[in-house]
Design an enzyme around this catalytic site. Structure first.
Site, PDB file in Angstrom:
ATOM      1  N   GLU A  49       0.976  -1.114   0.096  1.00 29.50           N
ATOM      2  CA  GLU A  49      -0.041   0.050   0.173  1.00 29.50           C
ATOM      3  C   GLU A  49       1.062   1.170   0.013  1.00 29.50           C
ATOM      4  OE1 GLU A  49      -3.468   2.095   2.851  1.00 29.50           O
ATOM      5  OE2 GLU A  49      -2.871  -0.086   3.075  1.00 29.50           O
ATOM      6  N   ASP A  60      -4.863   9.656   9.251  1.00 33.30           N
ATOM      7  CA  ASP A  60      -3.556   8.972   9.751  1.00 33.30           C
ATOM      8  C   ASP A  60      -3.187   9.503  11.114  1.00 33.30           C
ATOM      9  OD1 ASP A  60      -3.492   8.065   7.105  1.00 33.30           O
ATOM     10  OD2 ASP A  60      -2.301   9.814   6.478  1.00 33.30           O
ATOM     11  N   TYR A 173     -11.268  -3.944   3.239  1.00 31.15           N
ATOM     12  CA  TYR A 173     -10.391  -3.072   4.186  1.00 31.15           C
ATOM     13  C   TYR A 173     -10.948  -2.925   5.483  1.00 31.15           C
ATOM     14  CZ  TYR A 173      -6.407  -0.200   5.774  1.00 31.15           C
ATOM     15  OH  TYR A 173      -5.396   0.423   6.463  1.00 31.15           O
TER      16      TYR A 173
END
Length: 254
Positions: A49, A60, A173
């Site tokens: 990724e 993040d 995911y």
């Protein structure tokens, strides 16, 4: 069905677990990017990724955010990353991009899909693109064999999950925490029912990601999913040149 979907489903059918490291492109000279990927490939990575640096990375945690800031400070752009990937000769595993939607829009959706296919990118994760807006990219992505990989949150209702997995390509995911990447303190047994729900809805492999930072996390999540995605721990180990920490993650996966 995209090429990535076929490859990931084949792994699942063969009962092979997947290990997908996340790395920040440009956190270090782009000239060394292929060497880093080949190193992870040799350790046993299933796919990579490839993070695209962005100024406001809402999903993040601190480790990946700081890596993105270092890349941006070095002037790294999406165009430079794609052109670097185009020079690769030794990478044999699938490459995916993880980019925020504004980065792709600014580059141009059709241009991105076409160039990504040309350089060997097989999938894309866009964490801030809602399901309702997926048609903005779905056409060009399908045309150019780019799998649009959905993130499915713990808080998503069943009806929404059904829509997400129905349109999914590549793999599912499965987000394991309510928070940003690398927040291992929130990781507990809460995702297990989440994994069961997802696996009952689709024949695509389900990979766990977010908050998986230790070898023990890898082992535990692997026992309940088709594979894991590890970001912050990989990014930290690469930045600190901690070979032992890096290899321990792969030992746990194996």
């Amino acid at each position: 069905m995209t090429t990535l979907t076929k490859e990931m489903k084949q792994l699942k059918e063969q009962n092979e677990k997947a290990f997908v490291p996340y790395i920040m492109a440009g956190d270090g000279p782009l000239e060394q990017l292929e060497e880093t990927i080949v190193r992870l490939q040799n350790l046993g990575a299933t796919a990579i990724e490839l993070g695209i640096p962005y100024s406001d990375p809402v999903a993040d945690g601190v480790v990946i955010r700081e890596a993105g800031e270092r890349a941006l400070a070095a002037g790294v752009t999406l165009d430079q990353i794609l052109e670097t990937v185009a020079t690769f000769t030794r990478v044999r595993i699938p490459l995916l991009t993880m980019a925020y939607v504004n980065t792709i829009f600014a580059y141009g959706i059709e241009r991105f899909a076409k160039r990504a296919q040309q350089v060997g990118i097989r999938g894309a994760i866009i964490p801030d693109l809602p399901y309702e807006e997926r048609d903005l990219v779905a056409g060009p992505f399908q045309q150019h064999d780019i799998a649009l990989i959905p993130l499915v949150a713990l808080t998503s209702p069943k009806e929404r999950i059904e829509k997400l997995v129905q349109e999914a390509e590549g793999f599912i995911y499965a987000v394991t925490i309510n928070g940003v990447t690398g927040n291992q303190n929130q990781l507990n047994d809460s995702p297990l029912d989440h994994f069961d729900t997802l696996r009952a809805m689709t024949d695509l492999p389900v990979y766990a990601g977010f908050g998986i930072t230790t070898a023990e996390d890898v082992e535990r999540m692997n026992a309940h999913t088709d594979g894991v995605i590890v970001g912050s721990a990989i990014v930290r180990a690469l930045y600190e040149q901690d070979r032992e920490a890096l290899e321990q993650l792969f030992v746990a996966y194996a």
